[in-house]
Design a protein around this motif. Structure first.
Motif, PDB file in Angstrom:
ATOM      1  N   ARG A 229     -27.039 -39.192  -6.810  1.00 40.25           N
ATOM      2  CA  ARG A 229     -26.937 -37.862  -7.584  1.00 40.25           C
ATOM      3  C   ARG A 229     -26.078 -37.046  -8.549  1.00 40.25           C
ATOM      4  O   ARG A 229     -26.532 -38.677  -9.552  1.00 40.25           O
ATOM      5  CB  ARG A 229     -27.658 -37.187  -5.817  1.00 40.25           C
ATOM      6  CG  ARG A 229     -28.480 -36.947  -5.442  1.00 40.25           C
ATOM      7  CD  ARG A 229     -28.271 -37.016  -3.755  1.00 40.25           C
ATOM      8  NE  ARG A 229     -29.430 -35.004  -4.779  1.00 40.25           N
ATOM      9  CZ  ARG A 229     -30.702 -35.186  -3.993  1.00 40.25           C
ATOM     10  NH1 ARG A 229     -31.066 -36.124  -3.410  1.00 40.25           N
ATOM     11  NH2 ARG A 229     -31.218 -33.781  -4.085  1.00 40.25           N
ATOM     12  N   GLU A 230     -26.107 -36.727  -8.199  1.00 44.27           N
ATOM     13  CA  GLU A 230     -25.159 -35.581 -10.015  1.00 44.27           C
ATOM     14  C   GLU A 230     -24.069 -36.559  -9.878  1.00 44.27           C
ATOM     15  O   GLU A 230     -23.521 -36.294 -11.184  1.00 44.27           O
ATOM     16  CB  GLU A 230     -24.465 -34.455  -9.739  1.00 44.27           C
ATOM     17  CG  GLU A 230     -23.249 -33.966  -8.766  1.00 44.27           C
ATOM     18  CD  GLU A 230     -24.055 -33.847  -7.166  1.00 44.27           C
ATOM     19  OE1 GLU A 230     -25.842 -34.081  -6.909  1.00 44.27           O
ATOM     20  OE2 GLU A 230     -23.639 -33.122  -6.298  1.00 44.27           O
TER      21      GLU A 230
ATOM     22  N   ALA B 210     -24.356 -39.911 -10.483  1.00 47.27           N
ATOM     23  CA  ALA B 210     -24.918 -40.872 -11.433  1.00 47.27           C
ATOM     24  C   ALA B 210     -24.392 -41.897 -12.672  1.00 47.27           C
ATOM     25  O   ALA B 210     -24.317 -40.650 -13.247  1.00 47.27           O
ATOM     26  CB  ALA B 210     -26.771 -41.493 -11.103  1.00 47.27           C
TER      27      ALA B 210
ATOM     28  N   GLN C 221     -29.520 -42.912  -9.955  1.00 45.78           N
ATOM     29  CA  GLN C 221     -29.542 -41.757  -9.274  1.00 45.78           C
ATOM     30  C   GLN C 221     -29.764 -41.322  -8.096  1.00 45.78           C
ATOM     31  O   GLN C 221     -29.239 -40.339  -7.465  1.00 45.78           O
ATOM     32  CB  GLN C 221     -30.677 -40.800 -10.334  1.00 45.78           C
ATOM     33  CG  GLN C 221     -31.636 -41.385 -10.765  1.00 45.78           C
ATOM     34  CD  GLN C 221     -32.960 -41.962  -9.904  1.00 45.78           C
ATOM     35  OE1 GLN C 221     -32.875 -40.423  -8.952  1.00 45.78           O
ATOM     36  NE2 GLN C 221     -33.376 -42.369 -10.491  1.00 45.78           N
ATOM     37  N   HIS C 222     -30.894 -41.969  -7.449  1.00 51.41           N
ATOM     38  CA  HIS C 222     -31.458 -41.980  -6.277  1.00 51.41           C
ATOM     39  C   HIS C 222     -30.665 -42.201  -4.903  1.00 51.41           C
ATOM     40  O   HIS C 222     -30.122 -41.749  -4.055  1.00 51.41           O
ATOM     41  CB  HIS C 222     -33.020 -42.805  -6.156  1.00 51.41           C
ATOM     42  CG  HIS C 222     -32.035 -44.172  -5.706  1.00 51.41           C
ATOM     43  ND1 HIS C 222     -32.316 -44.700  -7.037  1.00 51.41           N
ATOM     44  CD2 HIS C 222     -32.733 -45.202  -5.309  1.00 51.41           C
ATOM     45  CE1 HIS C 222     -31.647 -46.443  -6.839  1.00 51.41           C
ATOM     46  NE2 HIS C 222     -32.032 -46.936  -5.616  1.00 51.41           N
ATOM     47  N   ILE C 223     -29.084 -42.663  -5.358  1.00 48.83           N
ATOM     48  CA  ILE C 223     -28.184 -42.631  -4.119  1.00 48.83           C
ATOM     49  C   ILE C 223     -26.850 -41.978  -4.724  1.00 48.83           C
ATOM     50  O   ILE C 223     -26.374 -41.242  -3.836  1.00 48.83           O
ATOM     51  CB  ILE C 223     -27.682 -44.867  -4.837  1.00 48.83           C
ATOM     52  CG1 ILE C 223     -28.374 -45.196  -4.379  1.00 48.83           C
ATOM     53  CG2 ILE C 223     -26.190 -44.511  -3.248  1.00 48.83           C
ATOM     54  CD1 ILE C 223     -29.156 -45.917  -3.434  1.00 48.83           C
TER      55      ILE C 223
ATOM     56  N   SER D 123     -26.562 -42.250 -15.220  1.00 51.57           N
ATOM     57  CA  SER D 123     -27.763 -41.761 -15.547  1.00 51.57           C
ATOM     58  C   SER D 123     -28.250 -41.318 -15.099  1.00 51.57           C
ATOM     59  O   SER D 123     -28.391 -41.252 -13.488  1.00 51.57           O
ATOM     60  CB  SER D 123     -27.758 -42.576 -16.058  1.00 51.57           C
ATOM     61  OG  SER D 123     -29.189 -42.209 -16.979  1.00 51.57           O
ATOM     62  N   ASN D 124     -29.581 -39.960 -15.220  1.00 58.08           N
ATOM     63  CA  ASN D 124     -30.749 -39.899 -15.039  1.00 58.08           C
ATOM     64  C   ASN D 124     -31.623 -40.405 -14.375  1.00 58.08           C
ATOM     65  O   ASN D 124     -33.104 -40.575 -14.227  1.00 58.08           O
ATOM     66  CB  ASN D 124     -31.325 -38.460 -15.470  1.00 58.08           C
ATOM     67  CG  ASN D 124     -31.421 -38.734 -16.641  1.00 58.08           C
ATOM     68  OD1 ASN D 124     -31.029 -38.959 -17.009  1.00 58.08           O
ATOM     69  ND2 ASN D 124     -32.038 -37.271 -16.433  1.00 58.08           N
ATOM     70  N   ILE D 125     -31.711 -41.339 -15.551  1.00 57.07           N
ATOM     71  CA  ILE D 125     -33.039 -42.501 -15.951  1.00 57.07           C
ATOM     72  C   ILE D 125     -33.192 -42.953 -14.342  1.00 57.07           C
ATOM     73  O   ILE D 125     -32.756 -43.591 -13.102  1.00 57.07           O
ATOM     74  CB  ILE D 125     -32.833 -44.241 -16.346  1.00 57.07           C
ATOM     75  CG1 ILE D 125     -34.129 -44.085 -17.615  1.00 57.07           C
ATOM     76  CG2 ILE D 125     -31.881 -45.122 -16.295  1.00 57.07           C
ATOM     77  CD1 ILE D 125     -34.270 -45.605 -18.304  1.00 57.07           C
ATOM     78  N   CYS D 126     -35.241 -43.170 -14.210  1.00 50.55           N
ATOM     79  CA  CYS D 126     -35.980 -43.536 -13.148  1.00 50.55           C
ATOM     80  C   CYS D 126     -36.229 -44.779 -13.470  1.00 50.55           C
ATOM     81  O   CYS D 126     -36.154 -45.492 -13.343  1.00 50.55           O
ATOM     82  CB  CYS D 126     -35.980 -42.362 -12.331  1.00 50.55           C
ATOM     83  SG  CYS D 126     -37.241 -42.721 -10.769  1.00 50.55           S
TER      84      CYS D 126
END
Ligand SMILES: Cc1ncc(COP(=O)(O)O)c(C=O)c1O
Lengths: 461, 444
Positions: B317-318, B320, B313-315, B322-325
């Motif tokens: 974004r939408e 990705a 997600q940090h690269i 998954s949204n896991i961080c």
């Protein structure tokens, strides 16, 4: 350093459980694992030393300044760890009857009461495992709300500012919503005209962090939520940056309908080398019915032991201590920022909230050293670098979040080092790639790591 | 009362002086007056550590800790070697975050790399990620790896854990996928019903073995059927069973997921736990979450880094995967320490002990008048009993003796779980109680 697997000695073992007292159970061959398991064979002492060495190679808040922007690396009170390991909390089964766990019920109810008060919400759920899962639950609430109003099919867009954290668009996309990006102004506020243009009957709502990832509080916040509400959308608050405004301004009063809190940031629960955290989701009354349909985002009752720690924090600080912490986080960030302004280009011109963003765009063009190089050089002075290259709308960004628990001495030292590193690099930009010099490894080759991924150890054959 | 401010009152004044402000309220000029909460006299003070510890100890003491436990259903009481707790309490592991700076995070990075390797060894798969939130979200993430725009039909066995089922239902609403259940027959997935459920749009199938009823699914048939149709297979496993049971990779499963709690993580009223995911090499770029890879540094030394970040997600974004961080790193550490200290033989011993104890209890129980096996079929350490005596009477009897009873599935069905911690003497006592209930109950 050697891996566990490279230290193995066949036959080395510690015994933990008694020999069988009942007959051995023989499965039919078709069920049996005929392959051998390659787990390491080590003594407890081997394992103990292995992890002690790994600990020496891990930088924690216990070792030094850790101003990792957006992550709120404040001190994690140690007594919380002791409380969280009480057998009455650790050795209870998630499917025990509710009557058998009044203590657990207290933890959730008290935490809900206190966090609702801080945020201006009516209910608080502790289901989500982390901030990103809180976002997931929050967006599901919004989706359900529109579905119940017969607008499920038409409200398919979500407004997200360009400064948002990556999890926001990723979550929205996961929930089947189309992300529409709202521009920020030069001051880092949301561009109201652009928002007005975009807010129509196709929007499900808005996801916003306030103070945002540039460390500024949007003065138009009430107007923003009003515009979204007037278009029939709901407002989601990413609470990753709540720390500077706890008991100072409440997302509920700003007009947000649901929010998440990162208990591992704002409420001091430890980050564990990457997790577990916990993402509490707050909501207003209008979403309660929706919650009853979409609450189940993970198994059982959320990260119970993390909530235990957060409650220890809430009880110790009280409302006053919470507010004092918020104020100090802002005071400390501005104190650092003020003294760095003569050296670095800092995005926020006025006062910042709990964090500020340095940009090294000019330096990278004029001298050839980058944000990465500056960050790496800080490491040699026993401090963790700031968050790099975030937010993405700021080129060559370093985001500094000192937090309220750092001493003035630490902040003064950091300011001195930040300036020294800057001058050193400016004087000798060619040395930029040499930092850090004091660590067990230097500048690992990330490109080849991704090109030829080696993601596990294998026995040499 | 307490706070953890690093700055004294005097130093605050110095700071304010540097900033040229009279009051810290001046720092908040951007907050509209209408929502600004001024420093108030009505703000409650906090408590001292002494008081908070006292309250928390009192509250913890009101929770019932059962002397013995026959309840599993997704959360299992096992023996945790104390060294696991001690290593997981090391301050640097507890207080650091995601290893963004490899030079000063080799410890955490190596821990994750070793964890990934252990999960691959356990499941027989090629690659693993650094963990996801729990077993239920691991199943959901695995499904997300398989669905495509045109393929959104997902088949799920009725025999999976109901907690996982509920989570997947919710993800169905989120993703806009179409979940369909494969019916249950005699406590197992009805594989005869499976072929007719598969459509052109079927992306994947999710089955658990051992399933919710403790029964081992017919994985040979399952994998053959799925392979014939070219559909992705996802299998949920209890890691503890893999000390003796066949490795999922033997069946050609595409993605193996599970709840890692049995590996050194306390029950903790349900969390935090540990979701693990392992897959084949060709699916690695679809895996969600953090992944650690080995590389070399500038001087040619071995080094570990976060890698394949273009999925995240940090690269992306939408876009990705998954949204896991944040993930469950410290729980993954516990699992690694657990597996390292018990070793391959110790692990097999625990696994064998669970199976032997469970089979002993089952065999003796079904000799008692009025108690029958719920389902035929081989099982690991959980099984279902059917009794003429109402479940509630049995539960009440066990409760009297501080025993956490099996999970009631219906008025006369109970789901039992037995592990290595349930020793023979304890089980014999339970059997004697069941005999009493049986005699009392049936005499009436
Ligand atoms: C602004 C913001 N939003 C969301 C998240 C995601 O939170 P978590 O890592 O707990 O999932 C973060 C985490 O760094 C963040 O900084």
């Amino acid at each position: 350093m050697e891996l566990l697997f490279e230290k193995t000695v066949s036959g080395r073992q510690t015994s933990y459980i008694p020999e069988l007292e009942v007959p051995f159970y023989q499965y039919e061959d078709k069920y049996l694992n005929e392959q051998s398991l390659d787990f390491p064979e080590l003594s407890e002492l081997d394992v103990s030393r292995h992890y002690s060495e790994l600990e020496r190679r891990t930088f924690g808040i216990n070792q030094g300044f850790y101003p990792l922007g957006s992550c709120t690396m404040k001190y994690n009170p140690r007594f919380h760890e002791q409380v969280a390991s009480l057998p009455g909390f650790c050795d209870i089964h998630p499917l025990q009857s509710l009557e058998s766990v009044p203590g657990a019920k207290f933890i959730y109810e008290k935490s809900e009461e206190l966090l609702c008060k801080i945020t201006g919400m009516d209910y608080m759920s502790f289901q989500p495992a982390a901030g990103a899962q809180g976002e997931f639950l929050g967006i599901l609430l919004i989706k359900k709300f529109h579905e119940k109003n017969g607008e499920g099919g038409t409200r398919s867009k979500i407004l997200i500012p360009d400064s948002a954290h990556g999890t926001n668009p990723a979550t929205a996309a996961l929930c089947g919503l189309n992300v529409v990006t709202v521009r920020s102004t030069n001051e880092g506020y949301m561009d109201l005209n652009h928002l007005r243009e975009l807010a129509n009957t196709e929007i499900a709502g808005l996801m916003l962090t306030n103070p945002n990832t540039l460390g500024v509080f949007d003065p138009n916040i009430c107007e923003i939520t009003k515009i979204v509400h007037e278009a029939g959308g709901l407002c989601y608050y990413d609470g990753a940056n709540l720390n500077p405004i706890m008991n100072i301004a409440r997302p509920g009063d700003m007009g947000f309908d649901c929010i998440h809190l990162n208990l591992h940031k704002t409420f001091s629960t430890p980050h564990g080398g990457g997790g577990p955290g916990a993402g509490a989701v707050g909501m207003k009354e209008l979403l309660k019915e929706c919650y009853d349909e979409v609450w189940k985002v993970k198994a059982f009752h959320g990260h119970f032991l993390v909530v235990v720690r957060a409650l220890c924090y809430l009880l110790t600080l009280g409302e006053k201590g919470i507010r004092d912490s918020a104020v100090q986080s802002v005071l400390s960030a501005n104190y650092m920022k003020k003294q760095l302004e003569d050296t670095f280009t800092i995005k926020q011109k006025g006062f910042c909230m709990h964090e500020f963003v340095i940009t090294l765009e000019e330096e990278s063009k004029n001298y050839g050293f980058r944000a990465l190089d500056v960050a790496k050089a800080f490491i040699d002075y026993q401090m963790y670098p700031p968050t790099m290259y975030f937010p993405q709308i700021i080129p060559e960004a370093l985001m500094v979040e000192p937090t309220e628990t750092e001493s003035k001495e630490t902040l003064d030292y950091a300011v001195e080092i930040y300036k020294k590193v800057y001058q050193d690099l400016k004087r000798d930009p060619d040395s930029a790639k040499d930092y850090p010099k004091t660590t067990p490894i230097h500048r690992p080759d990330e490109v080849s790591a991704a090109r030829n991924p080696k993601l596990r150890w294998r026995k040499e054959t | 009362m307490g706070n953890y401010l690093g700055v004294t009152k005097e130093q605050q004044e110095e700071m304010k002086h540097v900033l040229n402000i009279q009051s810290t309220d001046d720092l908040y000029r951007d907050i509209p007056d209408s929502i600004f909460q001024k420093e108030g006299t009505d703000l409650k003070e906090g408590l001292s550590q002494l008081e908070v510890i006292k309250i928390m100890k009192q509250k913890a003491a009101t929770n019932t800790i059962y002397a013995s436990c026959y309840r599993g259903a997704g959360a299992y009481r096992h023996f945790i070697p104390p060294i696991v707790d001690l290593i997981a309490q090391k301050e640097s592991f507890v207080t650091s975050y995601t290893p963004y700076q490899p030079e000063i995070s080799q410890g955490i990075l190596q821990i994750i790399f070793e964890f990934q390797t252990l999960i691959c060894m356990l499941t027989g798969m090629d690659v693993s990620n650094a963990s996801v939130y729990d077993g239920a979200t691991a199943a959901a993430e695995a499904i997300a790896m398989c669905v495509e725009k045109q393929k959104k039909h997902v088949l799920i066995s009725e025999t999976i854990n109901p907690e996982v089922k509920m989570v997947l239902k919710n993800y169905e609403f989120a993703f806009g996928i179409e979940l369909e259940f494969i019916p249950e027959k005699n406590g197992k997935t009805d594989l005869h019903a499976l072929p007719s459920l598969i459509t052109e749009n079927t992306a994947c199938i999710y089955v658990e073995s051992p399933n919710f009823f403790g029964i081992l699914e017919d994985l040979d048939t399952y994998s053959t059927l799925v392979k014939e149709k070219g559909i992705k297979s996802i299998l949920g496993v209890n890691p503890m069973s893999l000390g003796i049971l066949k490795s999922p990779s033997v069946y050609g499963i595409d993605i193996v997921v599970g709840e890692g709690q049995p590996l050194g993580i306390p029950l903790s009223y349900g969390g935090p736990y540990l979701g693990f995911m392992a897959t084949k090499q060709e699916l690695v770029r679809k895996l969600p979450g953090r992944i650690v890879g080995e590389t070399i540094d500038h001087d040619g030394k071995r080094a570990f880094v976060l890698t394949l970040q273009a999925r995240e997600q940090h690269i992306r974004r939408e876009k990705a995967s998954s949204n896991i961080c944040s993930n469950q790193a410290l729980c993954a550490l516990r699992a690694s320490v657990y597996l390292s200290v018990v070793g391959p033989n110790g692990f097999r011993q625990v696994s064998n002990s669970c199976a032997a104890n469970a089979h002993y209890l089952a065999e003796e129980m079904f000799k008692i008048h009025g108690f029958y096996r719920g389902y035929p079929g081989e099982f690991f350490h959980e099984f279902v009993s059917v009794s003429q005596i109402p479940s509630n009477d049995i539960i009440a009897k066990l409760e009297e003796h501080h025993i956490l009873a099996p999970l009631p599935l219906s008025e006369n069905k109970l789901l039992w779980c037995v592990t290595e911690v349930n020793q023979k003497e304890e089980m014999d006592f339970v059997l004697s109680l069941l005999k009493e209930v049986s005699e009392d109950g049936i005499a009436i």
